[in-house]
Design a protein around this motif. Structure first.
Motif, PDB file in Angstrom:
ATOM      1  N   HIS A   3      -4.286  17.875   1.217  1.00 45.84           N
ATOM      2  CA  HIS A   3      -4.871  16.538   1.118  1.00 45.84           C
ATOM      3  C   HIS A   3      -5.272  16.237  -0.326  1.00 45.84           C
ATOM      4  CE1 HIS A   3      -5.283  15.032   5.320  1.00 45.84           C
ATOM      5  NE2 HIS A   3      -5.040  16.309   5.568  1.00 45.84           N
ATOM      6  N   ARG A   4      -5.827  17.218  -1.004  1.00 45.91           N
ATOM      7  CA  ARG A   4      -6.185  17.017  -2.417  1.00 45.91           C
ATOM      8  C   ARG A   4      -4.929  16.731  -3.245  1.00 45.91           C
ATOM      9  NH1 ARG A   4      -7.197  19.717  -7.313  1.00 45.91           N
ATOM     10  NH2 ARG A   4      -9.042  18.878  -8.370  1.00 45.91           N
ATOM     11  N   LYS A   5      -3.860  17.405  -2.918  1.00 50.39           N
ATOM     12  CA  LYS A   5      -2.581  17.171  -3.595  1.00 50.39           C
ATOM     13  C   LYS A   5      -2.141  15.716  -3.404  1.00 50.39           C
ATOM     14  CE  LYS A   5       1.961  19.438  -3.940  1.00 50.39           C
ATOM     15  NZ  LYS A   5       2.808  20.522  -3.371  1.00 50.39           N
ATOM     16  N   ALA A   6      -2.352  15.181  -2.213  1.00 52.23           N
ATOM     17  CA  ALA A   6      -2.009  13.791  -1.939  1.00 52.23           C
ATOM     18  C   ALA A   6      -2.891  12.845  -2.762  1.00 52.23           C
ATOM     19  CB  ALA A   6      -2.145  13.491  -0.450  1.00 52.23           C
ATOM     20  N   TRP A   7      -4.190  13.152  -2.874  1.00 53.55           N
ATOM     21  CA  TRP A   7      -5.074  12.313  -3.684  1.00 53.55           C
ATOM     22  C   TRP A   7      -4.598  12.255  -5.135  1.00 53.55           C
ATOM     23  CZ3 TRP A   7      -9.912  15.490  -1.866  1.00 53.55           C
ATOM     24  CH2 TRP A   7     -10.096  15.301  -0.489  1.00 53.55           C
ATOM     25  N   LEU A   8      -4.218  13.412  -5.661  1.00 50.90           N
ATOM     26  CA  LEU A   8      -3.763  13.475  -7.052  1.00 50.90           C
ATOM     27  C   LEU A   8      -2.474  12.675  -7.242  1.00 50.90           C
ATOM     28  CD1 LEU A   8      -4.502  17.245  -7.799  1.00 50.90           C
ATOM     29  CD2 LEU A   8      -5.766  15.257  -8.663  1.00 50.90           C
ATOM     30  N   ARG A   9      -1.568  12.760  -6.278  1.00 45.89           N
ATOM     31  CA  ARG A   9      -0.326  11.985  -6.378  1.00 45.89           C
ATOM     32  C   ARG A   9      -0.628  10.489  -6.333  1.00 45.89           C
ATOM     33  NH1 ARG A   9       3.256   9.749  -8.467  1.00 45.89           N
ATOM     34  NH2 ARG A   9       5.001   8.876  -7.283  1.00 45.89           N
ATOM     35  N   PHE A  10      -1.537  10.089  -5.478  1.00 47.03           N
ATOM     36  CA  PHE A  10      -1.953   8.690  -5.393  1.00 47.03           C
ATOM     37  C   PHE A  10      -2.454   8.199  -6.751  1.00 47.03           C
ATOM     38  CE2 PHE A  10      -5.866   6.077  -3.941  1.00 47.03           C
ATOM     39  CZ  PHE A  10      -5.245   4.878  -4.244  1.00 47.03           C
ATOM     40  N   MET A  25       0.848  -1.191   0.000  1.00 47.83           N
ATOM     41  CA  MET A  25       0.000   0.000   0.000  1.00 47.83           C
ATOM     42  C   MET A  25       0.886   1.244   0.000  1.00 47.83           C
ATOM     43  SD  MET A  25      -2.916   1.242   2.746  1.00 47.83           S
ATOM     44  CE  MET A  25      -3.838  -0.285   2.615  1.00 47.83           C
ATOM     45  N   LEU A  26       0.548   2.192  -0.836  1.00 48.98           N
ATOM     46  CA  LEU A  26       1.277   3.451  -0.888  1.00 48.98           C
ATOM     47  C   LEU A  26       1.031   4.254   0.388  1.00 48.98           C
ATOM     48  CD1 LEU A  26       2.909   5.562  -2.608  1.00 48.98           C
ATOM     49  CD2 LEU A  26       0.680   6.409  -3.395  1.00 48.98           C
ATOM     50  N   THR A  27       2.086   4.862   0.925  1.00 49.35           N
ATOM     51  CA  THR A  27       1.964   5.740   2.091  1.00 49.35           C
ATOM     52  C   THR A  27       2.452   7.136   1.710  1.00 49.35           C
ATOM     53  OG1 THR A  27       2.301   3.933   3.667  1.00 49.35           O
ATOM     54  CG2 THR A  27       2.691   6.156   4.474  1.00 49.35           C
ATOM     55  N   LEU A  28       1.613   8.132   1.882  1.00 45.26           N
ATOM     56  CA  LEU A  28       1.956   9.515   1.585  1.00 45.26           C
ATOM     57  C   LEU A  28       1.931  10.327   2.869  1.00 45.26           C
ATOM     58  CD1 LEU A  28      -0.120  10.097  -1.692  1.00 45.26           C
ATOM     59  CD2 LEU A  28       2.302   9.482  -1.481  1.00 45.26           C
ATOM     60  N   LEU A  29       2.979  11.091   3.095  1.00 47.88           N
ATOM     61  CA  LEU A  29       3.109  11.916   4.300  1.00 47.88           C
ATOM     62  C   LEU A  29       3.055  13.386   3.907  1.00 47.88           C
ATOM     63  CD1 LEU A  29       3.779  12.301   7.332  1.00 47.88           C
ATOM     64  CD2 LEU A  29       6.200  12.241   6.675  1.00 47.88           C
ATOM     65  N   HIS A  57      -1.279   1.936  -7.436  1.00 43.67           N
ATOM     66  CA  HIS A  57      -1.715   1.317  -6.178  1.00 43.67           C
ATOM     67  C   HIS A  57      -3.240   1.322  -6.081  1.00 43.67           C
ATOM     68  CE1 HIS A  57       2.205   0.843  -4.175  1.00 43.67           C
ATOM     69  NE2 HIS A  57       2.553   1.933  -4.852  1.00 43.67           N
ATOM     70  N   ALA A  58      -3.782   0.307  -5.426  1.00 42.57           N
ATOM     71  CA  ALA A  58      -5.231   0.208  -5.246  1.00 42.57           C
ATOM     72  C   ALA A  58      -5.718   1.045  -4.077  1.00 42.57           C
ATOM     73  CB  ALA A  58      -5.637  -1.252  -5.038  1.00 42.57           C
TER      74      ALA A  58
END
Length: 291
Positions: free
Chosen positions: A60-67, A1-5, A72-73
């Motif tokens: 947080h939106r920036k993190a969604w876009l990177r995801f 699972m991808l982890t974004l900080l 990754h699922a």
């Protein structure tokens, strides 16, 4: 699972704090450069949102876009001031803990009593997933699916409420997901809520001051109670009958909720070490308080 900080460039202390925890858990992560709330072009778009809260939501939106740029699922999104329980990685590694219909799963707690639906047992023993039916503040640790991130990134380009209200404010008008879920017990907690850690520099919230100032202004706008007046005995009698009628109605509603829909107000404990600190909680609207 991808982890974004999510981490501000100006907070290397928090990055070091989180890196130490994540390395100890053998949990690789990618840093998302948070949007700075002090930017001149970040003016609040509504009285319900400060510039700092807007920056947080856009981060947080920036993190969604990177995801969504990855294959990754699912993705774990973390803010940079959370304490992680030792069981976090084993829980994330077990795919059976994440049902397909759970698009947004909240992993943290602020020790608020929360109205939860019946629990689903997780594959990892001792944990349950509950649908949220009241607001539980905070968006410091949660897992989202690709489908949820795609919809959120498409629909949430502009924020008029804090991101935690949008994602997990099940009792708020701005609540976005069809349903959001809470892990119980939680595997993450913000450092400001844990005794022995809350006074450290990295634990001081960048949102708390602006958010409290905004809430204070809103509270000042609430009309004051009317002055008590003397009423005739007959009017007092009818008011008392109405009060008991209202009370019986609430009791009926509580029984239906508890035994038919099986929703209940529960504490959400933390599954890791540490004792809750006596922190002043954000005010909970009267309609969301336990019966």
């Amino acid at each position: 699972m991808l982890t974004l900080l999510i981490n501000l460039e100006s907070r290397p202390d928090r990055l070091a704090f989180m890196s130490t925890q994540l390395d100890r858990l053998a949990l690789p992560f990618e840093r998302i450069d948070a949007v700075d709330g002090s930017r001149a072009d970040l003016a609040p778009v509504a009285e319900t949102l400060t510039a700092v809260e807007q920056a947080c939501a856009l981060s947080h939106r920036k993190a969604w876009l990177r995801f969504l740029e990855t294959d990754h699922a699912r993705c774990l999104i973390l803010e940079d001031d959370v304490i992680l329980a030792p069981g976090l990685k084993p829980f994330l590694d077990e795919a059976g803990n994440f049902p397909d219909d759970v698009g947004a799963l909240r992993l943290e707690t602020r020790f608020m009593r929360t109205r939860l639906g019946p629990g689903r047992r997780c594959r990892t023993r001792g944990f349950r997933l509950h649908q949220l039916h009241s607001t539980h503040y905070g968006a410091a640790a949660y897992v989202v699916t690709r489908a949820f991130a795609e919809a959120a990134a498409r629909d949430l380009a502009v924020f008029t409420q804090p991101v935690d209200h949008v994602l997990f404010g099940a009792a708020d008008a701005c609540f976005y997901p069809p349903a959001a879920f809470q892990l119980r017990p939680a595997l993450c907690v913000q450092a400001e809520l844990v005794a022995g850690v809350k006074d450290a520099s990295f634990a001081r919230s960048d949102l708390e001051g602006p958010r409290r100032a905004r809430l204070d202004l809103l509270e000042q706008a609430v009309p004051q109670r009317r002055v008590k007046v003397k009423r005739p005995v007959s009017q007092k009698l009818w008011r008392e009958i109405a009060r008991w009628g209202h009370k019986l109605k609430r009791m009926k509603g509580f029984a239906h909720e508890r035994f038919v829909t099986r929703r209940a107000w529960r504490e959400i404990p933390f599954a890791g070490p540490g004792v809750p600190a006596p922190a002043a909680p954000l005010p909970v609207p009267r309609g969301e308080q336990a019966l």
